[in-house]
Design a protein around this motif. Structure first.
Motif, PDB file in Angstrom:
ATOM      1  N   LYS A  62       6.024 -20.993   8.434  1.00 59.56           N
ATOM      2  CA  LYS A  62       4.705 -21.510   8.060  1.00 59.56           C
ATOM      3  C   LYS A  62       4.796 -22.876   7.377  1.00 59.56           C
ATOM      4  N   ALA A  63       5.608 -23.749   7.956  1.00 57.34           N
ATOM      5  CA  ALA A  63       5.815 -25.069   7.350  1.00 57.34           C
ATOM      6  C   ALA A  63       4.615 -25.980   7.531  1.00 57.34           C
ATOM      7  N   TYR A  64       3.964 -25.907   8.697  1.00 56.95           N
ATOM      8  CA  TYR A  64       2.874 -26.822   9.005  1.00 56.95           C
ATOM      9  C   TYR A  64       1.647 -26.041   9.475  1.00 56.95           C
ATOM     10  N   PRO A  65       0.538 -26.116   8.755  1.00 57.75           N
ATOM     11  CA  PRO A  65      -0.697 -25.509   9.265  1.00 57.75           C
ATOM     12  C   PRO A  65      -1.119 -26.197  10.566  1.00 57.75           C
ATOM     13  N   VAL A  66      -1.490 -25.404  11.543  1.00 57.08           N
ATOM     14  CA  VAL A  66      -1.893 -25.939  12.848  1.00 57.08           C
ATOM     15  C   VAL A  66      -3.408 -26.014  12.913  1.00 57.08           C
ATOM     16  N   TYR A  67      -3.887 -27.165  13.331  1.00 59.76           N
ATOM     17  CA  TYR A  67      -5.327 -27.356  13.508  1.00 59.76           C
ATOM     18  C   TYR A  67      -5.657 -27.154  14.978  1.00 59.76           C
ATOM     19  N   VAL A  86     -13.628 -11.634   7.963  1.00 62.73           N
ATOM     20  CA  VAL A  86     -12.758 -12.514   7.176  1.00 62.73           C
ATOM     21  C   VAL A  86     -11.303 -12.237   7.501  1.00 62.73           C
ATOM     22  N   ARG A  87     -10.940 -10.960   7.642  1.00 55.38           N
ATOM     23  CA  ARG A  87      -9.569 -10.618   8.006  1.00 55.38           C
ATOM     24  C   ARG A  87      -9.228 -11.145   9.392  1.00 55.38           C
ATOM     25  N   LEU A  88     -10.197 -11.079  10.306  1.00 50.71           N
ATOM     26  CA  LEU A  88      -9.978 -11.626  11.647  1.00 50.71           C
ATOM     27  C   LEU A  88      -9.778 -13.138  11.582  1.00 50.71           C
ATOM     28  N   ALA A  89     -10.575 -13.809  10.768  1.00 55.90           N
ATOM     29  CA  ALA A  89     -10.412 -15.257  10.611  1.00 55.90           C
ATOM     30  C   ALA A  89      -9.024 -15.588  10.077  1.00 55.90           C
ATOM     31  N   ALA A  90      -8.533 -14.811   9.118  1.00 56.90           N
ATOM     32  CA  ALA A  90      -7.199 -15.051   8.557  1.00 56.90           C
ATOM     33  C   ALA A  90      -6.123 -14.873   9.610  1.00 56.90           C
ATOM     34  N   ARG A  91      -6.305 -13.897  10.487  1.00 50.91           N
ATOM     35  CA  ARG A  91      -5.294 -13.654  11.530  1.00 50.91           C
ATOM     36  C   ARG A  91      -5.280 -14.755  12.573  1.00 50.91           C
ATOM     37  N   THR A  92      -6.369 -15.501  12.712  1.00 54.31           N
ATOM     38  CA  THR A  92      -6.400 -16.566  13.721  1.00 54.31           C
ATOM     39  C   THR A  92      -5.747 -17.861  13.231  1.00 54.31           C
ATOM     40  N   LEU A  93      -5.488 -17.974  11.929  1.00 55.85           N
ATOM     41  CA  LEU A  93      -4.835 -19.187  11.426  1.00 55.85           C
ATOM     42  C   LEU A  93      -3.398 -19.228  11.918  1.00 55.85           C
ATOM     43  N   ARG A  94      -3.002 -20.373  12.464  1.00 54.30           N
ATOM     44  CA  ARG A  94      -1.677 -20.515  13.058  1.00 54.30           C
ATOM     45  C   ARG A  94      -0.860 -21.533  12.270  1.00 54.30           C
ATOM     46  N   TYR A  95       0.464 -21.385  12.394  1.00 54.71           N
ATOM     47  CA  TYR A  95       1.392 -22.255  11.686  1.00 54.71           C
ATOM     48  C   TYR A  95       2.494 -22.699  12.642  1.00 54.71           C
ATOM     49  N   ARG A  96       3.044 -23.859  12.368  1.00 54.33           N
ATOM     50  CA  ARG A  96       4.219 -24.334  13.076  1.00 54.33           C
ATOM     51  C   ARG A  96       5.410 -24.142  12.147  1.00 54.33           C
ATOM     52  N   ASP A  97       6.428 -23.465  12.638  1.00 57.05           N
ATOM     53  CA  ASP A  97       7.610 -23.211  11.833  1.00 57.05           C
ATOM     54  C   ASP A  97       8.633 -24.333  12.059  1.00 57.05           C
ATOM     55  N   PHE A  98       9.653 -24.341  11.201  1.00 60.89           N
ATOM     56  CA  PHE A  98      10.529 -25.507  11.148  1.00 60.89           C
ATOM     57  C   PHE A  98      11.918 -25.055  10.731  1.00 60.89           C
ATOM     58  N   LEU A  99      12.939 -25.636  11.362  1.00 57.73           N
ATOM     59  CA  LEU A  99      14.285 -25.364  10.880  1.00 57.73           C
ATOM     60  C   LEU A  99      15.096 -26.644  10.844  1.00 57.73           C
ATOM     61  N   THR A 100      15.971 -26.707   9.840  1.00 61.02           N
ATOM     62  CA  THR A 100      16.908 -27.813   9.673  1.00 61.02           C
ATOM     63  C   THR A 100      18.316 -27.280   9.904  1.00 61.02           C
ATOM     64  N   VAL A 101      19.060 -27.988  10.740  1.00 66.35           N
ATOM     65  CA  VAL A 101      20.469 -27.683  10.930  1.00 66.35           C
ATOM     66  C   VAL A 101      21.263 -28.782  10.241  1.00 66.35           C
ATOM     67  N   LEU A 102      21.950 -28.429   9.164  1.00 68.07           N
ATOM     68  CA  LEU A 102      22.795 -29.388   8.458  1.00 68.07           C
ATOM     69  C   LEU A 102      24.159 -29.422   9.126  1.00 68.07           C
ATOM     70  N   LEU A 103      24.559 -30.605   9.611  1.00 67.83           N
ATOM     71  CA  LEU A 103      25.876 -30.789  10.202  1.00 67.83           C
ATOM     72  C   LEU A 103      26.694 -31.716   9.309  1.00 67.83           C
ATOM     73  N   LEU A 104      27.867 -31.289   8.929  1.00 70.28           N
ATOM     74  CA  LEU A 104      28.787 -32.095   8.143  1.00 70.28           C
ATOM     75  C   LEU A 104      29.754 -32.777   9.107  1.00 70.28           C
ATOM     76  N   VAL A 105      29.802 -34.116   9.008  1.00 71.93           N
ATOM     77  CA  VAL A 105      30.486 -34.923  10.011  1.00 71.93           C
ATOM     78  C   VAL A 105      31.537 -35.797   9.341  1.00 71.93           C
ATOM     79  N   ARG A 106      32.712 -35.884   9.926  1.00 71.41           N
ATOM     80  CA  ARG A 106      33.755 -36.765   9.400  1.00 71.41           C
ATOM     81  C   ARG A 106      33.342 -38.221   9.588  1.00 71.41           C
ATOM     82  N   GLY A 107      33.555 -39.022   8.545  1.00 66.78           N
ATOM     83  CA  GLY A 107      33.216 -40.438   8.612  1.00 66.78           C
ATOM     84  C   GLY A 107      31.842 -40.713   8.024  1.00 66.78           C
TER      85      GLY A 107
END
Length: 491
Positions: free
Chosen positions: A394-399, A284-305
């Motif tokens: 771990k934003a998106y579980p990978v299938y 079961v621990r091995l199964a848990a270690r095989t679960l993969r995730y896609r990570d995610f980042l947002t870059v907030l840019l403040l723009v004139r106009g």
């Protein structure tokens, strides 16, 4: 006088995202006054939280409030009332300086591509009709048979591979069949030329909290606190003690040990197994270690106009940049902006945590995103006056090829724990929409507070759920790519 009977052990909810807070809300509504919520982060909402920077509020991805589950809709309205706005939807594809409607409108798309590229697209489509792929096993085969290889490479390959980090030749065809089922190019061209209704799989408007999705969950947590439900932030659960088919206590990182009558877990399924004491079996621990995730980042840019473009968000299919989507937060709600004469743009990157973009200093990431914003023509680099970075692990579980067997192994081991209820996207390692994550919380609460016995794993199982689908009850599906082995002879 005899001693009174001890109070029943409380319900412990792990995670204050949509699933966990909904479970707590429903438990309180059903009369359970012994509920505690523990959240590892400093704020509530999970991936649906809203961050703030210099008075600007921004999402971690765009979060439309759209559902066919009436109970979820009622809960949103009950919590936010008039603060739940109705917003128009506009999203388009940006490809090498040209704008394309989403979903695609064939004549406009061909016009924007120009005569030479349109001829190539037409020839590719004709070839696909005369000599289609004999089997539709992978994403690229399914799409190419309906759109031709040329249009697949332009409008489908790049964005899909940006999001999932998997070649389209290794993604199962069923995901394409579910996500783009109504976009038959030949039929759409026939409709455009000869008339008739245009098929659509997308909603034209949606609900959205005035101050972003985090407003929903901040308000929910505040109301729960007023009603006596403690919501502890910055308090991760690190150990879950169990024996004789029941969870008995949850230990938090600050050393507190809390009795458990029922445990509702929305923590990542792999983390749940890591926290178990005594430990789960090795398999079961091995199964848990095989679960993969896609990570995610947002870059907030403040723009004139202000009014940089009218869309809520853009899909960026240009292969020369890494950004996958650009959110225009002022078009989600004007009240997200500290200054209406500026724009707050969220550039979204789909990565793994060993990616240099994930590990780079924030100022380098902001500079990189600024260069990409200029490269796709949405603003000059000199117009960007500030920015910040938000990372979501771990934003998106990978299938991938082994996810189903791993989840089945874990489910088989936790099933006998009669007072453990796993809910939500990461809790079940399923790419749920927000409303389906909430539904798992609602049903878990009913299982605890009444004699009902809902199967929480049956939520989000219909193979054809999408925005334009005919409602069929309280569940539905949002499939995630399934990884398949490469097709022989394919690059």
């Amino acid at each position: 006088m005899p001693d009174s009977a001890p109070a029943p052990a409380p319900v412990v909810v792990v995670g204050a995202g949509p699933a966990g807070l909904t479970a707590a809300w429903e438990l309180d509504a059903l009369g359970r006054t012994d509920v505690q919520v523990f959240e590892a982060d400093a704020v509530v909402g999970g991936i649906a939280r809203t961050n703030e920077y210099r008075g600007y509020r921004y999402d971690l991805g765009g979060h439309r409030f759209f559902t066919r589950v009436q109970r979820v809709q009622q809960l949103w309205e009950e919590i936010l009332g008039d603060e739940l706005l109705v917003r128009p939807r506009l999203s388009r594809i940006l490809y090498r300086g040209a704008w394309f409607d989403y979903p695609l409108r064939p004549l406009r798309a061909l016009w924007s591509l120009g005569p030479l590229e349109s001829l190539r697209v037409g020839a590719s489509l004709l070839r696909a009709r005369l000599w289609p792929e004999p089997e539709e096993r992978t994403f690229d085969q399914w799409v190419s048979n309906r759109f031709g290889r040329r249009l697949f490479d332009i409008f489908f390959r790049t964005y899909t591979e940006k999001v999932w980090g998997i070649p389209c030749e290794e993604i199962g065809a069923e995901w394409a069949a579910q996500r783009i089922k109504d976009l038959d190019l030949v039929g759409a061209l026939r409709t455009a030329l000869l008339g008739g209704p245009r098929a659509t799989s997308l909603i034209e408007e949606f609900h959205y909290p005035r101050l972003g999705p985090g407003q929903m969950w901040e308000r929910c947590a505040d109301l729960l606190e007023r009603r006596g439900v403690a919501v502890h932030t910055s308090t991760p659960v690190v150990t879950i003690r169990h024996a004789a088919g029941r969870v008995h206590s949850a230990v938090t990182a600050d050393g507190g040990e809390h009795r458990v009558g029922h445990l509702v877990s929305s923590m990542p399924l792999s983390s749940l197994i890591d926290a178990m004491d005594p430990p789960a079996p090795a398999a079961v621990r091995l199964a848990a270690r095989t679960l993969r995730y896609r990570d995610f980042l947002t870059v907030l840019l403040l723009v004139r106009g202000g009014d940089r473009f009218p869309d809520n968000w853009l899909y960026v299919h240009a292969p020369e940049v890494r950004v996958g989507r650009v959110q225009n937060f002022g078009n989600w709600s004007p009240d997200l902006l500290a200054d209406p004469n500026t724009s707050a743009l969220g550039l979204e990157y789909f990565v793994n945590r060993d990616d240099p973009l994930w590990t780079a200093p924030d100022e380098e990431v902001v500079a990189f995103a600024t260069q990409e914003l200029a490269a796709i023509g949405l603003a000059d680099a000199s117009d960007v006056f500030d920015g910040c970075v938000a990372r979501v692990p771990k934003a998106y579980p990978v299938y991938d090829g082994g996810w189903r067997a791993a989840v089945d192994t874990i489910r088989g081991w936790i099933a006998p724990l009669e007072n453990l209820h796993v809910v939500g996207r990461n809790g079940q390692h399923r790419y749920n929409n927000q409303d389906h994550s909430m539904l798992t919380g609602i049903l878990a609460a009913e299982n605890i507070a009444s004699s009902t016995q809902h199967d929480l794993w049956s939520v989000n199982v219909e193979a054809d759920y999408h925005e334009g689908a005919t409602p069929r009850g309280d569940s539905g599906d949002r499939l995630v790519p399934r990884r398949v082995s490469r097709v022989a002879g394919r690059a």
